[in-house]
Write a protein that holds these residues in place. Structure first.
Motif, PDB file in Angstrom:
ATOM      1  N   ASN A   1       0.820  -1.206   0.000  1.00  0.00           N
ATOM      2  CA  ASN A   1       0.000   0.000   0.000  1.00  0.00           C
ATOM      3  C   ASN A   1       0.858   1.260   0.000  1.00  0.00           C
ATOM      4  O   ASN A   1       0.361   2.358  -0.210  1.00  0.00           O
ATOM      5  N   GLU A   2       2.170   1.092   0.260  1.00  0.00           N
ATOM      6  CA  GLU A   2       3.058   2.244   0.363  1.00  0.00           C
ATOM      7  C   GLU A   2       3.665   2.562  -1.002  1.00  0.00           C
ATOM      8  O   GLU A   2       4.549   1.862  -1.497  1.00  0.00           O
TER       9      GLU A   2
ATOM     10  N   VAL B   1      -2.794  -0.084  -5.821  1.00  0.00           N
ATOM     11  CA  VAL B   1      -2.291   1.123  -6.473  1.00  0.00           C
ATOM     12  C   VAL B   1      -3.038   2.336  -5.941  1.00  0.00           C
ATOM     13  O   VAL B   1      -4.269   2.382  -5.980  1.00  0.00           O
ATOM     14  N   ASP B   2      -2.273   3.308  -5.441  1.00  0.00           N
ATOM     15  CA  ASP B   2      -2.843   4.599  -5.063  1.00  0.00           C
ATOM     16  C   ASP B   2      -2.673   5.519  -6.281  1.00  0.00           C
ATOM     17  O   ASP B   2      -1.582   6.011  -6.557  1.00  0.00           O
ATOM     18  N   GLN B   3      -3.755   5.730  -7.011  1.00  0.00           N
ATOM     19  CA  GLN B   3      -3.675   6.452  -8.280  1.00  0.00           C
ATOM     20  C   GLN B   3      -3.163   7.884  -8.101  1.00  0.00           C
ATOM     21  O   GLN B   3      -2.410   8.387  -8.936  1.00  0.00           O
ATOM     22  N   ARG B   4      -3.547   8.523  -7.007  1.00  0.00           N
ATOM     23  CA  ARG B   4      -3.096   9.916  -6.815  1.00  0.00           C
ATOM     24  C   ARG B   4      -1.588   9.973  -6.622  1.00  0.00           C
ATOM     25  O   ARG B   4      -0.913  10.858  -7.141  1.00  0.00           O
ATOM     26  N   ARG B   5      -1.047   9.016  -5.857  1.00  0.00           N
ATOM     27  CA  ARG B   5       0.394   9.021  -5.636  1.00  0.00           C
ATOM     28  C   ARG B   5       1.151   8.633  -6.911  1.00  0.00           C
ATOM     29  O   ARG B   5       2.240   9.158  -7.168  1.00  0.00           O
ATOM     30  N   ILE B   6       0.596   7.713  -7.672  1.00  0.00           N
ATOM     31  CA  ILE B   6       1.242   7.342  -8.935  1.00  0.00           C
ATOM     32  C   ILE B   6       1.328   8.567  -9.843  1.00  0.00           C
ATOM     33  O   ILE B   6       2.378   8.846 -10.450  1.00  0.00           O
ATOM     34  N   ALA B   7       0.235   9.328  -9.937  1.00  0.00           N
ATOM     35  CA  ALA B   7       0.231  10.534 -10.782  1.00  0.00           C
ATOM     36  C   ALA B   7       1.211  11.561 -10.249  1.00  0.00           C
ATOM     37  O   ALA B   7       1.953  12.204 -11.018  1.00  0.00           O
ATOM     38  N   ALA B   8       1.232  11.730  -8.918  1.00  0.00           N
ATOM     39  CA  ALA B   8       2.165  12.699  -8.342  1.00  0.00           C
ATOM     40  C   ALA B   8       3.609  12.274  -8.578  1.00  0.00           C
ATOM     41  O   ALA B   8       4.487  13.107  -8.843  1.00  0.00           O
ATOM     42  N   GLY B   9       3.894  10.956  -8.493  1.00  0.00           N
ATOM     43  CA  GLY B   9       5.247  10.465  -8.730  1.00  0.00           C
ATOM     44  C   GLY B   9       5.694  10.695 -10.158  1.00  0.00           C
ATOM     45  O   GLY B   9       6.831  11.117 -10.406  1.00  0.00           O
ATOM     46  N   LEU B  10       4.804  10.446 -11.114  1.00  0.00           N
ATOM     47  CA  LEU B  10       5.136  10.701 -12.513  1.00  0.00           C
ATOM     48  C   LEU B  10       5.464  12.163 -12.751  1.00  0.00           C
ATOM     49  O   LEU B  10       6.438  12.513 -13.420  1.00  0.00           O
TER      50      LEU B  10
ATOM     51  N   PRO C   1       5.169  10.621  -0.599  1.00  0.00           N
ATOM     52  CA  PRO C   1       6.209  10.521   0.437  1.00  0.00           C
ATOM     53  C   PRO C   1       7.498   9.915  -0.095  1.00  0.00           C
ATOM     54  O   PRO C   1       7.521   9.230  -1.121  1.00  0.00           O
ATOM     55  N   VAL C   2       8.579  10.170   0.635  1.00  0.00           N
ATOM     56  CA  VAL C   2       9.870   9.543   0.358  1.00  0.00           C
ATOM     57  C   VAL C   2       9.940   8.275   1.203  1.00  0.00           C
ATOM     58  O   VAL C   2       9.868   8.325   2.430  1.00  0.00           O
ATOM     59  N   VAL C   3      10.067   7.110   0.552  1.00  0.00           N
ATOM     60  CA  VAL C   3      10.012   5.841   1.270  1.00  0.00           C
ATOM     61  C   VAL C   3      11.369   5.156   1.367  1.00  0.00           C
ATOM     62  O   VAL C   3      11.484   4.108   2.013  1.00  0.00           O
TER      63      VAL C   3
END
Length: 1012
Positions: free
Chosen positions: A396-397, A463-472, A504-506
């Protein structure tokens, strides 16, 4: 000393009868114990108990069943008597017999405050008291989380409104563990031994928990209106009466029919919100093997108090349900159906399964499986068991992973000219999904996915779609480049929620010295460093690595916490760093803050190891004031002060320029809100170092306080630290939160322990050290009085009389240095009156925390007898004692238990009785509480642990009161080592030949002798 006990009283639910045994109470001659109860010979009067505890209670007398000899009760295990004055135990076999004891009736929820406010030196809680404190802690936790429900219960001729615990899931398991651990003494008012078993214990626990929850909730809502005035019409007068009764008087004054209806409604509500039965429904989600296959939600029954015991629904519906299921519940099918009906309110998909006659599970598509995962927490809160795939939480992270590349390793970089936070390193950002680092192609495929559950590299992930978009988006802006070391360190300390990036930075990794620092590898990759020429010690390999680590962080301007185990040489490593930094350089002074008892130690160690280091002590009534402070410290390299002085002079100290601020025994600032903690954190310096063997003693907030001193802001504000780390780790055992905390703090904490093979192989067989202690004001006053009395008489005496007077005075002065109560012989309290005892407690606290064992030698058997009950109460552990009066069989038994590891971890010995003929290699710490002037006698005592069979390094501590006779004799022995056997080989007899002036110089008290 009091051993405090309690009984579950019959007078009211949740009421306790407190009583205590008093070790100082002269024994009353008991009557013949038998069928009729007689007065307990050591029970403290109720009035005395109320005064000592500071609680108000109703005095009473209760009958209690206790293990007893024919003539007297067996002493409580918590009651430690002076072994020199305690007589032999009564004769005869032990059996349960009734005794009458004076007691105080108190409410259960008030017990923790009463026990916590009591003097720990004088009162030791028994098993029943400790148990009730645990029950109240559960009640407080339930109330704090809102896990309570209203209820209507029959009381007397009517009904009363009460708050009750809503037990589900883990709370039910906690309750079950308490039920199994309920001590029999809590039920000992039941005069029939048969009643001590079975349902009686369940009723006692339930009454305590219910009463504590009701009292705690009422304390919170007192004076609060649970509904607006006039909210209930006349038809609902009973509901209004119920709400008022939940705040004020519990009695509900309303029509009996309406009250019974409300009672049924509340019971139905409680049944839906709590689950207190022996079994509950459990849901296990099994993922699909392939993307086009269905997921499976299986139904099971689970034991509430043992989650590992599971029975599939198929077995519930079969004719042969097994012994386990029959032992749980008579009608398991009804339990399963009822729970499925309740769970359908949380997970509507279960309605489909309820249409079947014998539901055993449910097939789901990917969207349905995701719905179960999302609602799993709600199912758990509702009291159901939930078993999810192991990857769910980890995957989930979704976050950013930073890879840095710096030139060289930490060891090679440390030899270059300049290091600092401004040095540039290469970096690359990636998006990670759990432990997977995603390629750009995978990232875009996930961003285009229409469902939150997808398969990546052969396994399901969320998949957290918002984080995927932010990462891209972030990779497109700043995927690669160069950044300063300081920025990398700031990123390492960022909270998981980073609003600027939106993700976040993991993780942070890479190659080179920056990666080594963040991975905690610096101490092993740095090239060991030698101190400059002229340093007065040869550092051992682990100390040279520690010096290199301190110098490395110093070069970066980063604070450090050197948390080496006790005895591994934190002092010498810090002094080596000072010598290294000041070799050929002009720097402002270093401010070193330590406990008063260690000021003398630091001054002498600095003079011994770094004779070129100019040290100054800022302490005492004659210390420089604010106006003269700058001039006083000018020209010095090391300024030593105490925590108390630094707090009082904080404003003046903050006006000066310090190269470094060092805290020794940094656990002294573990309470971040304390005035001295705030004062030392406010002192400005280029560099900060915390020295402590125990960076965390009780709570993680203590680590925050130490780290916030060393590197301010690294762990964020305390409130955020508690929310992100302290609560998840301490309350819920969150391993992920603990791992994140280690990742952030690891670069700045160096912890080596004696059991580490890289350390222990290098330790010498025996480490000897002096422990300089200070006197309390009371000790100093008695010391001066003894000296004045001798000097007034010595000139008028001669020969044997004079020699006897001098030797008697030396003995008295050593007794004063030990403890005023030993010198006075008045049986007065022990705690808080001796600097030497305070230092002993500090040493033993670390010894016991490390799981080690210690021998403590004293030449005074009376002092040892006085310490046994004090140390046993102070550390809540057994303390052994060997003295000249110990019978041989008892002596052999004590030694056997100590060596076997099941005996007391601390063993006190009189020097003569324990000096020879014993093998005590289970101990790896030896403490000489008072000095015997013949070193050979002390060495013989030390050899009880330091001999063949000893597999660990032995740490030997010799306590010396600074500025007193003890220190001056120590100095004379050190100065005359070559003549030691000649001069002091006969003990103290040579002291009698000294002149009056020599005696006055020998025994006079210096200013540094008294602690602040």
């Amino acid at each position: 000393m009091l051993a405090l006990h309690c009984l579950a009283a019959d007078s009211a639910p949740g009421e306790l009868a407190l009583w205590a045994e008093d070790s100082d109470l002269p024994a009353r001659r008991p009557g013949r114990a038998g069928r009729s109860a007689t007065d307990h010979p050591y029970a403290a009067p109720a009035e005395e108990l109320a005064r000592r505890l500071g609680v108000a209670g109703t005095p009473t007398r209760v009958r209690v069943l206790l293990p007893s000899y024919p003539s007297a009760p067996v002493a409580s295990p918590e009651l430690v008597r002076d072994p020199l004055t305690a007589g032999p135990p009564p004769r005869g076999s032990v059996r349960l017999q009734p005794w009458l004891v004076p007691a105080l009736l108190v409410r259960a929820h008030s017990l923790p405050e009463a026990v916590g406010g009591a003097d720990a030196e004088d009162i030791r809680p028994g098993a029943a008291v400790r148990f009730v404190v645990r029950v109240v802690a559960l009640a407080e936790d339930l109330v704090a989380r809102g896990r309570v429900l209203p209820a209507l219960v029959a009381e007397g001729d009517g009904h009363a409104a009460r708050w009750r615990p809503a037990l589900t899931g883990a709370d039910s398991a906690r309750y079950a563990r308490l039920r199994d651990a309920l001590p029999p003494v809590l039920r000992a008012e039941q005069v029939d031994p048969a009643l001590l078993e079975g349902r009686v214990g369940e009723d006692v626990l339930r009454g305590l928990l219910d009463a504590a929850v009701d009292a705690l909730v009422r304390a919170r809502v007192s004076g609060t209106a649970l509904a607006p005035p006039g909210r209930f019409a006349a038809a609902d007068a009973a509901a209004g009466a119920l709400l008022r009764a939940l705040v004020d008087d519990p009695a509900v004054h309303a029509g009996p029919e309406r009250v019974r209806t409300l009672s049924r409604q509340l019971a139905s509500w409680a049944a839906g919100a709590a689950h207190e039965g022996p079994v509950r429904a459990c849901f296990r989600l099994r993922p699909a093997e392939e993307p086009d296959e269905p997921w499976r939600l299986e139904f099971l029954l689970q034991a509430a108090d043992d989650p590992s015991v599971l029975v599939p629904a198929q077995q519930v519906w079969s004719g042969d349900r097994g012994e386990v299921l029959r032992r749980w519940v008579a009608r398991p099918q009804e339990v399963l159906l009822a729970d499925l009906g309740r769970a359908a309110r949380v997970l509507p998909a279960l309605d489909t399964a309820l249409r079947e006659r014998h539901p055993v599970g449910l097939e789901l598509d990917t969207a349905g499986a995701h719905d179960v995962l999302v609602r799993a927490a709600a199912l758990d809160q509702a009291g159901f068991g939930v078993l999810l795939p192991s990857w769910w939480k980890a995957s989930n992270e979704v976050g950013l992973r930073l890879t840095t590349t710096s030139r060289g390793t930490a060891g090679t970089v440390s030899r270059t000219s300049v290091l600092g936070r401004d040095e540039l390193v290469d970096y690359r950002w990636d998006v990670a999904l759990g432990e997977l680092t995603l390629t750009e192609e995978e990232l875009r495929e996930l961003a285009a996915a229409k469902v939150p559950l997808v398969r990546v590299r052969g396994r399901w992930v969320h998949v957290d779609q918002r984080r995927i978009a932010a990462g891209l988006a972030y990779l497109e802006r700043a995927g690669t480049g160069r950044m300063a070391v300081g920025e990398v360190l700031e990123i390492a300390g960022l909270p998981a929620e980073d609003d600027e990036r939106g993700i976040p930075v993991v993780g942070i990794g890479g190659t080179g010295w920056v990666a080594d620092l963040l991975a905690g590898r610096v101490d092993s990759t740095l090239e060991p460093m030698d101190p400059p020429a002229g340093f007065g010690a040869v550092l051992r390999p682990y100390q040279r690595r520690g010096l290199a680590w301190l110098a490395f962080l110093d070069g970066l301007g980063l604070g450090a916490c050197l948390a080496d185990d006790m005895g591994l040489g934190k002092t010498v490593q810090l002094l080596a760093l000072e010598a290294h930094n000041r070799h050929g350089r002009q720097r402002p002074p270093t401010l070193l803050i330590c406990p008063m008892s260690l000021v003398g130690t630091w001054l002498r160690e600095a003079q011994r190891f770094t004779p070129g280091l100019r040290a100054h002590v800022h302490h005492g009534a004659e210390r420089a004031g604010a106006d003269e402070l700058a001039a006083a410290v000018a020209g010095h390299d090391l300024v030593i002060t105490t925590y108390a002085t630094a707090t009082r002079d904080a404003a003046a100290l903050a006006e000066l320029t310090w190269d470094r601020v060092v805290l020794d025994e940094a656990q002294n600032i573990k309470n971040s809100a304390a005035r001295q903690s705030q004062a030392v954190r406010g002192l400005p310096a280029r560099h900060r170092i915390a020295l402590t063997g125990t960076p965390v003693e009780n709570r993680l907030a203590e680590l925050w306080s130490v780290m916030d001193f060393a590197n301010p802001g690294l762990l964020g504000p305390l409130a955020r630290f508690r929310a992100r780390f302290a609560v998840p780790v301490e309350r819920h055992g969150d391993e992920d939160a603990a791992a994140r905390l280690r990742r952030i703090t690891r670069p700045f904490i160096l912890r080596r322990v004696k059991t580490d093979p890289t350390v222990i192989d290098d330790l010498p067989d025996k480490l000897e050290m002096k422990q300089l202690c200070t006197l309390t004001a009371e000790q100093a006053s008695l010391y001066r009085a003894v000296v004045d009395d001798m000097l007034a008489k010595v000139d008028d005496s001669e020969g044997i009389q004079r020699k006897g007077l001098v030797l008697a005075t030396m003995t008295k002065l050593k007794q004063v240095c030990n403890h005023p109560a030993q010198f006075l012989g008045d049986g007065s309290r022990v705690a808080g009156r001796s600097g030497k005892l305070a230092r002993l407690e500090e040493v033993l606290e670390q010894v016991l925390a490390d799981g080690d064992r210690a021998l403590c030698f004293t030449q005074f058997a009376a002092f040892g007898g006085m310490l046994v009950p004090h140390l046993a109460a102070r550390f809540d552990t057994e303390v052994g004692f060997l003295h000249g009066g110990t019978p041989k069989k008892q002596r052999d038994r004590i030694v056997e238990r100590f060596q076997a590891g099941d005996g007391p971890p601390v063993l006190l010995l009189s020097l003569k009785a324990g000096g020879t003929g014993l093998t005590l290699t289970a101990a790896n710490h030896v403490v000489h509480l008072d000095r015997w002037w013949n070193p050979a006698v002390e060495d013989q005592a030390t050899d009880r642990a330091f001999r063949i069979g000893q597999r660990r390094a032995v740490q030997v501590r010799k306590f010396v009161c600074v500025g007193t006779l003890e220190e001056r004799i120590e100095e004379m022995i050190e100065q005359k080592k070559a003549l030691a056997q000649l001069v002091v080989g006969a003990g103290e007899g040579w002291l009698g030949a000294l002149s009056t002036d020599e005696l006055r110089e020998l025994v006079s008290l210096s200013e540094e002798a008294v602690g602040g």
